[in-house]
Design a protein around this motif. Structure first.
Motif, PDB file in Angstrom:
ATOM      1  N   ASP A 227       1.017  -0.998   0.080  1.00 20.15           N
ATOM      2  CA  ASP A 227      -0.450   0.262  -0.182  1.00 20.15           C
ATOM      3  C   ASP A 227       0.726   1.226  -0.181  1.00 20.15           C
ATOM      4  O   ASP A 227       0.374   2.617  -0.580  1.00 20.15           O
ATOM      5  N   VAL A 228       1.464   1.402   1.011  1.00 15.26           N
ATOM      6  CA  VAL A 228       3.206   2.457   0.736  1.00 15.26           C
ATOM      7  C   VAL A 228       3.993   2.856  -0.464  1.00 15.26           C
ATOM      8  O   VAL A 228       4.724   3.950  -0.159  1.00 15.26           O
ATOM      9  N   LYS A 229       4.013   1.752  -1.348  1.00 12.66           N
ATOM     10  CA  LYS A 229       4.654   1.813  -2.440  1.00 12.66           C
ATOM     11  C   LYS A 229       4.287   2.851  -3.541  1.00 12.66           C
ATOM     12  O   LYS A 229       2.837   3.107  -3.447  1.00 12.66           O
ATOM     13  N   GLU A 230       5.158   3.299  -4.183  1.00 13.72           N
ATOM     14  CA  GLU A 230       4.559   4.482  -5.220  1.00 13.72           C
ATOM     15  C   GLU A 230       3.279   4.356  -6.185  1.00 13.72           C
ATOM     16  O   GLU A 230       2.668   5.601  -5.722  1.00 13.72           O
ATOM     17  N   TYR A 231       2.949   3.033  -6.523  1.00 17.49           N
ATOM     18  CA  TYR A 231       2.075   3.005  -7.159  1.00 17.49           C
ATOM     19  C   TYR A 231       0.888   3.063  -6.997  1.00 17.49           C
ATOM     20  O   TYR A 231      -0.029   3.069  -6.923  1.00 17.49           O
ATOM     21  N   VAL A 232       1.165   2.300  -5.384  1.00 15.98           N
ATOM     22  CA  VAL A 232      -0.312   1.939  -5.071  1.00 15.98           C
ATOM     23  C   VAL A 232      -0.645   3.612  -4.547  1.00 15.98           C
ATOM     24  O   VAL A 232      -1.880   3.926  -3.877  1.00 15.98           O
ATOM     25  N   GLY A 233       0.320   4.525  -4.021  1.00 13.66           N
ATOM     26  CA  GLY A 233       0.907   5.713  -3.782  1.00 13.66           C
ATOM     27  C   GLY A 233      -0.431   5.403  -2.267  1.00 13.66           C
ATOM     28  O   GLY A 233      -1.039   6.629  -1.785  1.00 13.66           O
ATOM     29  N   GLY A 234      -0.879   4.616  -1.038  1.00 11.47           N
ATOM     30  CA  GLY A 234      -0.449   4.950   0.203  1.00 11.47           C
ATOM     31  C   GLY A 234      -2.678   4.805   0.293  1.00 11.47           C
ATOM     32  O   GLY A 234      -3.043   5.291   1.053  1.00 11.47           O
ATOM     33  N   ARG A 235      -3.057   4.432  -0.459  1.00  8.40           N
ATOM     34  CA  ARG A 235      -4.769   4.810  -0.604  1.00  8.40           C
ATOM     35  C   ARG A 235      -5.146   3.864   1.071  1.00  8.40           C
ATOM     36  O   ARG A 235      -5.915   5.159   1.522  1.00  8.40           O
ATOM     37  N   MET A 236      -4.905   2.938   0.808  1.00  2.22           N
ATOM     38  CA  MET A 236      -5.067   2.324   2.137  1.00  2.22           C
ATOM     39  C   MET A 236      -4.365   3.418   3.719  1.00  2.22           C
ATOM     40  O   MET A 236      -5.883   2.864   4.890  1.00  2.22           O
ATOM     41  N   MET A 237      -3.740   3.672   3.588  1.00  2.87           N
ATOM     42  CA  MET A 237      -3.310   3.663   4.585  1.00  2.87           C
ATOM     43  C   MET A 237      -3.850   5.736   5.025  1.00  2.87           C
ATOM     44  O   MET A 237      -4.112   5.467   5.470  1.00  2.87           O
ATOM     45  N   LEU A 238      -3.630   6.331   4.274  1.00  2.00           N
ATOM     46  CA  LEU A 238      -5.078   7.718   3.908  1.00  2.00           C
ATOM     47  C   LEU A 238      -6.242   7.174   5.094  1.00  2.00           C
ATOM     48  O   LEU A 238      -6.121   8.071   5.335  1.00  2.00           O
ATOM     49  N   MET A 239      -6.548   6.756   3.997  1.00  2.00           N
ATOM     50  CA  MET A 239      -8.011   6.212   4.292  1.00  2.00           C
ATOM     51  C   MET A 239      -7.974   6.292   6.049  1.00  2.00           C
ATOM     52  O   MET A 239      -9.342   6.194   6.395  1.00  2.00           O
ATOM     53  N   PRO A 260       8.039   4.090   3.723  1.00  2.00           N
ATOM     54  CA  PRO A 260       7.093   4.503   2.427  1.00  2.00           C
ATOM     55  C   PRO A 260       7.995   5.605   1.624  1.00  2.00           C
ATOM     56  O   PRO A 260       8.789   5.533   1.591  1.00  2.00           O
ATOM     57  N   HIS A 261       7.679   4.830   0.171  1.00  2.00           N
ATOM     58  CA  HIS A 261       7.567   6.090  -0.665  1.00  2.00           C
ATOM     59  C   HIS A 261       7.566   7.180  -0.376  1.00  2.00           C
ATOM     60  O   HIS A 261       6.847   7.411   0.195  1.00  2.00           O
ATOM     61  N   LYS A 262       9.041   8.090  -1.092  1.00  2.00           N
ATOM     62  CA  LYS A 262       8.954   9.138  -0.388  1.00  2.00           C
ATOM     63  C   LYS A 262       7.233  10.235  -0.706  1.00  2.00           C
ATOM     64  O   LYS A 262       7.458  11.061  -0.208  1.00  2.00           O
ATOM     65  N   SER A 263       7.120   9.903  -1.965  1.00  2.00           N
ATOM     66  CA  SER A 263       5.458  10.606  -2.563  1.00  2.00           C
ATOM     67  C   SER A 263       4.424   9.762  -1.554  1.00  2.00           C
ATOM     68  O   SER A 263       3.528  10.903  -1.021  1.00  2.00           O
ATOM     69  N   VAL A 264       4.749   8.662  -1.514  1.00  2.00           N
ATOM     70  CA  VAL A 264       4.127   8.546   0.292  1.00  2.00           C
ATOM     71  C   VAL A 264       3.826   9.308   1.345  1.00  2.00           C
ATOM     72  O   VAL A 264       2.923   9.305   1.679  1.00  2.00           O
ATOM     73  N   MET A 265       5.421   9.575   1.651  1.00  2.00           N
ATOM     74  CA  MET A 265       5.324   9.956   3.309  1.00  2.00           C
ATOM     75  C   MET A 265       4.803  11.031   2.531  1.00  2.00           C
ATOM     76  O   MET A 265       4.667  11.906   4.079  1.00  2.00           O
ATOM     77  N   SER A 271      -1.897  14.649   5.599  1.00  2.00           N
ATOM     78  CA  SER A 271      -2.623  13.929   5.761  1.00  2.00           C
ATOM     79  C   SER A 271      -3.044  14.078   7.257  1.00  2.00           C
ATOM     80  O   SER A 271      -4.132  14.540   8.029  1.00  2.00           O
ATOM     81  N   ILE A 272      -1.899  14.775   8.093  1.00  2.00           N
ATOM     82  CA  ILE A 272      -2.329  14.513   9.401  1.00  2.00           C
ATOM     83  C   ILE A 272      -2.176  16.273  10.070  1.00  2.00           C
ATOM     84  O   ILE A 272      -1.965  16.145  11.180  1.00  2.00           O
ATOM     85  N   GLU A 273      -1.752  16.687   9.384  1.00  2.00           N
ATOM     86  CA  GLU A 273      -1.782  18.259   9.447  1.00  2.00           C
ATOM     87  C   GLU A 273      -2.525  18.372  10.193  1.00  2.00           C
ATOM     88  O   GLU A 273      -2.654  19.730  10.974  1.00  2.00           O
ATOM     89  N   ASN A 274      -4.098  18.293   9.591  1.00  5.93           N
ATOM     90  CA  ASN A 274      -5.110  18.864  10.049  1.00  5.93           C
ATOM     91  C   ASN A 274      -5.942  18.582  10.806  1.00  5.93           C
ATOM     92  O   ASN A 274      -7.231  19.091  10.874  1.00  5.93           O
ATOM     93  N   ILE A 275      -5.232  17.261  11.387  1.00  2.00           N
ATOM     94  CA  ILE A 275      -5.522  16.159  12.498  1.00  2.00           C
ATOM     95  C   ILE A 275      -5.526  16.638  14.224  1.00  2.00           C
ATOM     96  O   ILE A 275      -4.267  17.080  14.649  1.00  2.00           O
ATOM     97  N   ASP A 276      -6.277  17.323  14.576  1.00  2.00           N
ATOM     98  CA  ASP A 276      -6.989  17.991  16.434  1.00  2.00           C
ATOM     99  C   ASP A 276      -5.504  16.497  17.039  1.00  2.00           C
ATOM    100  O   ASP A 276      -6.199  16.728  18.579  1.00  2.00           O
ATOM    101  N   LYS A 277      -5.656  15.275  17.038  1.00  2.00           N
ATOM    102  CA  LYS A 277      -5.324  14.112  17.755  1.00  2.00           C
ATOM    103  C   LYS A 277      -4.062  14.165  17.859  1.00  2.00           C
ATOM    104  O   LYS A 277      -3.317  13.962  16.880  1.00  2.00           O
ATOM    105  N   PRO A 278      -3.251  13.999  18.944  1.00  2.00           N
ATOM    106  CA  PRO A 278      -1.258  13.467  18.652  1.00  2.00           C
ATOM    107  C   PRO A 278      -1.309  12.272  17.237  1.00  2.00           C
ATOM    108  O   PRO A 278      -2.001  11.258  17.897  1.00  2.00           O
TER     109      PRO A 278
END
Length: 530
Positions: A227-239, A260-265, A271-278
């Motif tokens: 999932d965290v490889k470049e071609y899958v792009g972290g789809r389920m990680m982000l979800m 993860p691939h740099k682009s996925v990282m 994605s976590i910049e706007n999360i108000d949880k630690p």
């Protein structure tokens, strides 16, 4: 010697069931080799190459179940078949009051119209069809199956995202959803720490450590390693991150992955910049990213991630752990073990069942030794020229495809791992044999019990040669698991194994011993002889 096949036409069992049965039957007296498999082309080749498949059965299909065995007599094979039939019957009748049985997903959906989650473990060529069927019926999926193409994985995950569903996998082996442990998972406390991981044993290690530290898990979402490889792009990680952000029971989020691939990282941190949880991140061996958000804690080891998550959940100060034992205790162990070593004994040989744990060991070793080799190396120049022959410091992932093709995973069947462990320990240059013991659902019923006889055999041979090696292990699991972590530790320690509280601590101790204390000043400060 007798070779016999029993073919059951149009009889399907999933790979996990068959692997677990195969692991039991080969230890039976008089059985030289045996397996229970579906008759796929690949499995037929494996059985043919090992002399188990008779020529008259070459036309079996992937819908046929095959019992294949070599034994020293016909009677032994008859005993074997009875054991297998009993195990299959037990599987067929393994239901609880109120359970419904169905032969197809469509039938199951009709009989359980309120169901919203399914685990799918079918041959890879059928996996996409079954998973898509579930998603189209608004059912979350854990896809245990492997041999699913990248294109199919992307298609399935895009469908899941479109419908707001989890599509964990393919090749997803661990998850804990609403308290239900799925795949290779453990009995842990319920609590307020949520996790999403592209690393199976990494997820097990952190969930178990969090539970042992007295906190608990709200959700533990697996994504599948690709999932965290470049071609899958972290789809389920982000979800998964977004799902935990919205989950009322989750107060702290932990993200676990091999790098993860740099682009996925970059997507993950965005994605976590706007999360108000630690948020706690642990990318095994991955570089960190500069981020202004003070509630994002980037950790180096799985144990660090667990400690950070627990500290955040309790509102306590976060501290990095090197060893939980006192400095004097560690010093005594190092001095005692190094006195046993000859000048030639200087290398660590890691023989792992968990891929994430083996990667973590190599990452920790990387700061202290120049050359680390593996079948799954951190760097390309660390790939073993011959996987059957270790070089210098070597860490093996025995759960990698090279070792598991046609064989049960070492967490289920330890035989191949035991053979390699013996080979490594008897190498005159080996100082430390480093092991993981992963327990829980799906794992062998007594992993420690299988290790000790081989360790005793090794020690007897070494004693004749006037040598000794240090066996160091950690146990990934909890006391509530069926194998009971405390009992496993007791067996290992009685067998002369040094058991550490985590894989990270086990690796650090291995470094101190194999270097004969030279790594002490860098790791601990001062001198081991002070």
């Amino acid at each position: 010697m007798v070779v016999k096949n029993i073919v059951k036409k149009n009889t399907y069992y999933d790979s996990v069931t068959l692997m677990m049965i195969s692991s039991k039957i080969t230890s039976l007296e008089g059985i030289l080799d045996a397996t229970v498999m579906m008759g796929t082309d690949y499995n037929k080749k494996l059985m043919t190459d090992s002399g188990l498949l008779l020529p008259e059965n070459a036309d079996i299909t992937s819908n046929d179940l095959v019992i294949a065995a070599k034994a020293d007599s016909e009677e032994r094979i008859e005993e074997l078949v009875k054991v297998i039939e009993d195990e299959l019957q037990k599987k067929n009748s393994d239901t609880h009051e109120g359970d419904l049985r169905a032969k197809t997903l469509n039938t199951a959906i009709k009989r359980l119209p309120g169901a919203n989650f399914t685990i799918i473990s079918v041959p890879g060529k059928h996996a996409k069809r079954e998973a898509m069927k579930a998603l189209e019926n608004d059912i979350h999926v854990l896809l245990f199956s492997d041999n699913v193409s990248i294109e199919e994985e992307i298609e399935l995950k895009d469908k899941a995202i479109e419908k707001g569903l989890l599509m964990m996998g393919p090749d997803c082996g661990t998850a804990i959803i609403s308290g239900a442990a799925l795949g290779f998972a453990n009995v842990v406390n319920r609590g307020k720490i949520g996790m999403v991981a592209a690393a199976g044993t990494g997820l097990q290690e952190v969930t178990c450590l969090v539970s042992r530290f007295g906190e608990g898990v709200s959700q533990a979402i697996g994504t599948g390693g690709r999932d965290v490889k470049e071609y899958v792009g972290g789809r389920m990680m982000l979800m998964g991150i977004e799902a935990l952000a919205q989950d009322e029971e989750t107060e702290v989020i932990v993200i676990i992955s091999k790098p993860p691939h740099k682009s996925v990282m970059e997507k993950i941190f965005k994605s976590i910049e706007n999360i108000d949880k630690p948020v706690v991140t642990c990318f095994i061996g991955g570089s960190s990213i500069e981020i202004d958000k003070g509630t994002v804690i980037q950790t180096f080891t799985l144990e660090d991630a667990a400690h950070a998550a627990v500290s955040l959940a309790r509102g306590e100060k976060i501290e990095n752990i090197i060893f939980t034992s006192s400095k004097e205790t560690i010093k005594e162990i190092v001095q005692r073990e190094t006195r046993k070593l000859s000048e030639n004994q200087k290398y660590i040989r890691g023989v792992y069942s968990g891929g994430t744990l083996s990667s973590e060991a190599m990452v920790l070793m990387n700061d202290y030794v120049e050359e680390i080799y593996s079948n799954t190396p951190l760097k390309e120049n660390g790939l073993l020229k011959d996987i059957e022959k270790s070089e210098k410091n070597t860490v093996l992932d025995m759960g990698d495809d090279y070792f598991t093709n046609g064989r049960p995973h070492p967490m289920i069947d330890p035989r191949l791992r035991l053979e390699r462990m013996k080979k490594e320990a008897l190498d005159p240059e080996t100082a430390v044999v480093l092991l993981d013991v992963v327990i829980g659902y799906g794992a062998h019923e007594d992993t420690a019990g299988t290790l000790i006889p081989t360790i005793e055999e090794i020690n007897n041979e070494l004693q004749k040669e006037g040598r000794s090696v240090s066996f160091i292990a950690s146990v990934c699991g909890t006391d509530e698991d069926i194998q009971c972590r405390k009992d496993q530790i007791e067996k290992l320690e009685k067998g002369g194994v040094i058991v550490m509280p985590s894989n990270a601590q086990a690796t650090r101790l291995a470094l101190l011993i194999s270097s004969k204390g030279e790594a002490w000043s860098k790791m601990m400060g001062g001198s081991v002889n002070e």
